[in-house]
Design an enzyme around this catalytic site. Structure first.
Site, PDB file in Angstrom:
ATOM      1  N   HIS A   1      32.177  40.996  88.376  1.00 54.35           N
ATOM      2  CA  HIS A   1      33.623  41.262  88.346  1.00 54.35           C
ATOM      3  C   HIS A   1      34.434  39.982  88.187  1.00 54.35           C
ATOM      4  O   HIS A   1      34.085  38.940  88.755  1.00 54.35           O
ATOM      5  CB  HIS A   1      34.045  42.000  89.623  1.00 54.35           C
ATOM      6  CG  HIS A   1      33.434  43.360  89.747  1.00 54.35           C
ATOM      7  ND1 HIS A   1      32.491  43.672  90.685  1.00 54.35           N
ATOM      8  CD2 HIS A   1      33.626  44.491  89.001  1.00 54.35           C
ATOM      9  CE1 HIS A   1      32.129  44.941  90.551  1.00 54.35           C
ATOM     10  NE2 HIS A   1      32.807  45.454  89.532  1.00 54.35           N
TER      11      HIS A   1
ATOM     12  N   ASP B   1      29.545  38.198  92.765  1.00 55.88           N
ATOM     13  CA  ASP B   1      28.579  39.226  92.339  1.00 55.88           C
ATOM     14  C   ASP B   1      28.134  39.052  90.889  1.00 55.88           C
ATOM     15  O   ASP B   1      27.246  39.757  90.407  1.00 55.88           O
ATOM     16  CB  ASP B   1      29.142  40.631  92.560  1.00 55.88           C
ATOM     17  CG  ASP B   1      30.412  40.906  91.748  1.00 55.88           C
ATOM     18  OD1 ASP B   1      30.821  40.042  90.945  1.00 55.88           O
ATOM     19  OD2 ASP B   1      30.996  41.992  91.929  1.00 55.88           O
TER      20      ASP B   1
ATOM     21  N   SER C   1      35.433  49.256  86.384  1.00 52.96           N
ATOM     22  CA  SER C   1      35.924  48.478  87.528  1.00 52.96           C
ATOM     23  C   SER C   1      36.749  47.250  87.161  1.00 52.96           C
ATOM     24  O   SER C   1      37.697  46.913  87.877  1.00 52.96           O
ATOM     25  CB  SER C   1      34.753  48.058  88.414  1.00 52.96           C
ATOM     26  OG  SER C   1      33.772  47.369  87.671  1.00 52.96           O
TER      27      SER C   1
END
Length: 300
Positions: free
Chosen positions: A242, A239, A35
């Site tokens: 990221h 979070d 990601s």
């Protein structure tokens, strides 16, 4: 006079396609991993719905550039625009990643670099075991990279950012370095690019307790032409996993600096063709040269 005639005949004899190919130097950059390579900069859960959404903010360093193209999911070259992994990591919400700031930084610092052809392949939440030869992600990467090469380009590098998912299990951590080496070696072999430069990002975060162990494996990979760019310390989003938009811009610039330092090294043979197909334009030029020389000698 003889030289002038020779040059004129040579220019006339070269196929238009070859002339265009020589004018448009396509530099293939593979983007792979999970990601943080696909890009989650600017992505956050909507406060009302809880659904991840991208804020749509595109910094100047990530703006489109006529000299930056990308290979779409349906294998067509299109102008690169954020989020560049939207049709690749299609089941997730994508935002800003390091690919566009990397490409823009390279072009800013090297105006003669040519066209950057980004080949996005990253998919969020994937473990290194899913990137092994024979697995879907590996085979897709090879297919997309080979398709890009058919456009007349040259492999210049792979940017690789993966490992967060492998921080959960001690077993995965123990196997990580071997799996990573096997992936790099298999990929180079299948792309017929044994010295393909790989710029690996060392983790800034992880989903489990073994972040440092995965980082240690990445930093100690010990393969030729594999350079490590450390993302540790770059600011993370809410979070805690990221990179933020600004961190992605910074990472892209760090990768560009590492790439340009490497390509300027006298030990780097990056400009050499990495596949037989890359020799074709030069062979055709030489063949046409001999043909023109033969015509001139007969004329004389």
């Amino acid at each position: 006079m003889l030289s002038f005639i020779l040059l004129a005949l040579l220019a006339h004899a070269l196929p238009v396609k070859c002339q265009n190919l020589l004018q448009q130097k396509l530099n293939i950059i593979i983007l792979a991993g999970q990601s943080n390579m696909a890009g989650r900069g600017g992505v956050a859960n909507d406060t009302a719905t809880g659904i991840p959404t991208w804020d749509g903010v595109v910094p100047p360093q990530c703006q489109p550039n006529p000299s930056i193209i990308r290979l779409s999911a349906d294998l067509a070259w299109v102008q690169a625009r954020e989020p560049i992994h939207a049709d690749i990591d299609a089941r997730k919400t994508n935002g800003i990643g390091p690919g566009m700031p990397f490409a823009n930084a390279v072009l800013t610092k090297d105006s003669n670099f040519g066209v950057v052809g980004l080949v996005p392949c990253a998919v969020g939440g994937t473990a290194i075991s899913e990137w092994q030869k024979g697995q879907f992600l590996y085979e897709q990467l090879v297919k997309r990279a080979q398709m890009a090469l058919q456009s007349g380009g040259v492999y210049r590098a792979m940017l690789w950012y993966q490992g967060e998912t492998d921080t959960f299990s001690q077993e995965d951590v123990e196997l990580y370095k071997g799996r990573l080496k096997r992936f790099f070696n298999d990929l180079r072999s299948d792309l017929q690019a044994p010295m393909l430069p790989i710029f690996q990002v060392a983790l800034a975060s992880g989903e489990g307790p073994y972040i440092e162990e995965v980082r240690e494996a990445q930093l100690g990979i010990g393969l030729p032409n594999v350079k490590c760019v450390d993302a540790k310390g770059l600011p993370l989003g809410p979070d805690g996993l990221h990179l933020t938009t600004l961190s992605q811009v910074r990472l892209g610039e760090m990768l560009a600096n590492a790439f340009l330092r490497f390509t300027s090294s006298p030990l780097c043979c990056n400009d050499a063709p990495t596949n037989f197909s890359s020799f074709v334009p030069y062979f055709l030029i030489f063949a046409q040269f001999l043909r023109c020389l033969w015509m001139i000698l007969n004329f004389i």
